[in-house]
Design a protein around this motif. Structure first.
Motif, PDB file in Angstrom:
ATOM      1  N   ARG A 142      -3.515   8.401  -4.312  1.00 57.51           N
ATOM      2  CA  ARG A 142      -2.703   7.193  -4.498  1.00 57.51           C
ATOM      3  C   ARG A 142      -1.924   7.287  -5.803  1.00 57.51           C
ATOM      4  O   ARG A 142      -0.724   7.008  -5.866  1.00 57.51           O
ATOM      5  CB  ARG A 142      -3.632   5.989  -4.475  1.00 57.51           C
ATOM      6  N   GLU A 186      -1.845  -3.928  -1.345  1.00 54.16           N
ATOM      7  CA  GLU A 186      -2.823  -2.981  -1.880  1.00 54.16           C
ATOM      8  C   GLU A 186      -3.902  -3.730  -2.652  1.00 54.16           C
ATOM      9  O   GLU A 186      -3.637  -4.417  -3.636  1.00 54.16           O
ATOM     10  CB  GLU A 186      -2.155  -1.972  -2.806  1.00 54.16           C
ATOM     11  N   HIS A 241       2.263   1.340   3.654  1.00 51.85           N
ATOM     12  CA  HIS A 241       3.467   0.542   3.383  1.00 51.85           C
ATOM     13  C   HIS A 241       3.536  -0.741   4.205  1.00 51.85           C
ATOM     14  O   HIS A 241       4.607  -1.339   4.332  1.00 51.85           O
ATOM     15  CB  HIS A 241       4.736   1.367   3.627  1.00 51.85           C
ATOM     16  N   CYS A 273       0.842  -1.198   0.000  1.00 54.73           N
ATOM     17  CA  CYS A 273       0.000   0.000   0.000  1.00 54.73           C
ATOM     18  C   CYS A 273       0.877   1.247   0.000  1.00 54.73           C
ATOM     19  O   CYS A 273       1.789   1.371   0.824  1.00 54.73           O
ATOM     20  CB  CYS A 273      -0.920  -0.008   1.220  1.00 54.73           C
ATOM     21  N   ILE A 274       0.596   2.174  -0.883  1.00 62.95           N
ATOM     22  CA  ILE A 274       1.411   3.383  -1.008  1.00 62.95           C
ATOM     23  C   ILE A 274       1.199   4.321   0.178  1.00 62.95           C
ATOM     24  O   ILE A 274       2.022   5.195   0.444  1.00 62.95           O
ATOM     25  CB  ILE A 274       1.073   4.125  -2.323  1.00 62.95           C
ATOM     26  N   ARG A 302       0.910   9.873  -5.740  1.00 64.15           N
ATOM     27  CA  ARG A 302       2.105   9.394  -5.028  1.00 64.15           C
ATOM     28  C   ARG A 302       2.925   8.449  -5.908  1.00 64.15           C
ATOM     29  O   ARG A 302       4.159   8.491  -5.892  1.00 64.15           O
ATOM     30  CB  ARG A 302       1.711   8.678  -3.736  1.00 64.15           C
ATOM     31  N   LEU A 303       2.231   7.603  -6.660  1.00 60.62           N
ATOM     32  CA  LEU A 303       2.926   6.615  -7.472  1.00 60.62           C
ATOM     33  C   LEU A 303       3.542   7.214  -8.726  1.00 60.62           C
ATOM     34  O   LEU A 303       4.665   6.871  -9.110  1.00 60.62           O
ATOM     35  CB  LEU A 303       1.953   5.498  -7.877  1.00 60.62           C
TER      36      LEU A 303
END
Length: 263
Positions: free
Chosen positions: A232, A165, A161, A157-158, A235-236
């Motif tokens: 999400r 996810e 962590h 999970c971003i 962030r990725l």
């Protein structure tokens, strides 16, 4: 655990869909050999899984036109004789490949959203409700979905962590996302356990408020799902890390812009 009304509805629709459309094959078909339901309404991948032969699904991205040459099947793997026989029985079209609806009823949007009336409420915002609808269908490109398709991605999970996810974790088992939900809807703090997405909608339906306020709460909850999914992805892929307060501020601002035109 008791299934939610949303999950039961989606399972029912998914079970009825294969019998309501037909995929025709041509030599140039771009359908997925393993994952599209072109063989009697069921995918080859699902047939292999039912016989515990998942290891034969290689390569994952194989297209039909790579296997069908001059109307002859050139199977890439050692398929069981029973599955080969079913494939050989599928007619090859000489026209354009297409998807035909064969159900007796005309397909209408209402058939697919009536079981998710809280998502597609009277005052819904398309981008919020569409993302939420996809979340209910497990259709967002979460890490576990990408891994199931053979893509090498980080499955943590971003936000936290700590956990894998997936849809269930994102909405709202994750400590980070659950805190966003609880800060926007303090009422959920009264619940013994964290609500998942379906339980959150069901809880709002039981609240003793008028329909207009319920529609506002549904809109707000859909906005939470949308902006968490957006955070999400930021962030990725965007190297942009929003804290909970920033995400909540974006949610409130977007919802305020929507309701200012409500009568």
């Amino acid at each position: 655990m008791k299934k939610s009304i949303y999950w039961r509805f989606l399972c029912d629709v998914a079970a009825r869909l294969p019998s309501s459309f037909q995929l025709s094959l041509t030599e140039n078909s771009t359908l997925s050999f393993f994952w599209d339901p072109w063989c009697g309404g069921i995918s080859i991948g699902d047939r292999l899984k039912s016989e515990h032969l998942e290891h034969l699904v290689q390569p994952h991205e194989l297209a039909v036109h790579s296997v069908l040459v001059n109307n002859t099947w050139n199977f890439p793997i050692s398929l069981p004789p029973s599955i080969k026989a079913e494939i050989l029985a599928v007619p090859i079209s000489t026209g354009m490949g297409n998807c035909l609806w064969t159900g007796t009823d005309k397909p209408v949007f209402n058939s697919f959203h009536k079981g998710l009336k809280h998502v597609w409420h009277k005052r819904y915002a398309l981008r919020f409700s569409l993302t939420t609808w996809m979340a209910f269908r497990n259709g967002l490109k979460t890490a576990n979905n990408l891994l199931s398709r053979g893509l090498a991605v980080n499955n943590s999970c971003i936000f936290c962590h700590h956990s894998e996810e997936n849809h269930k974790h994102l909405f709202f088992e994750c400590d980070f996302t659950s805190q966003v939900l609880l800060k926007v809807f303090p009422y959920f703090n009264r619940m013994l356990l964290r609500p998942n997405l379906g339980q959150a909608f069901h809880s709002i339906e039981d609240w003793d408020i008028d329909r207009s306020r319920k529609n506002f709460c549904y809109l707000l909850l859909c906005a939470i799902v949308y902006y968490l999914w957006r955070a999400r992805n930021d962030r990725l892929f965007g190297n942009l890390i929003d804290c909970q307060n920033t995400i909540i501020a974006k949610i409130k601002h977007a919802v305020n812009l929507k309701i200012v035109k409500w009568k």
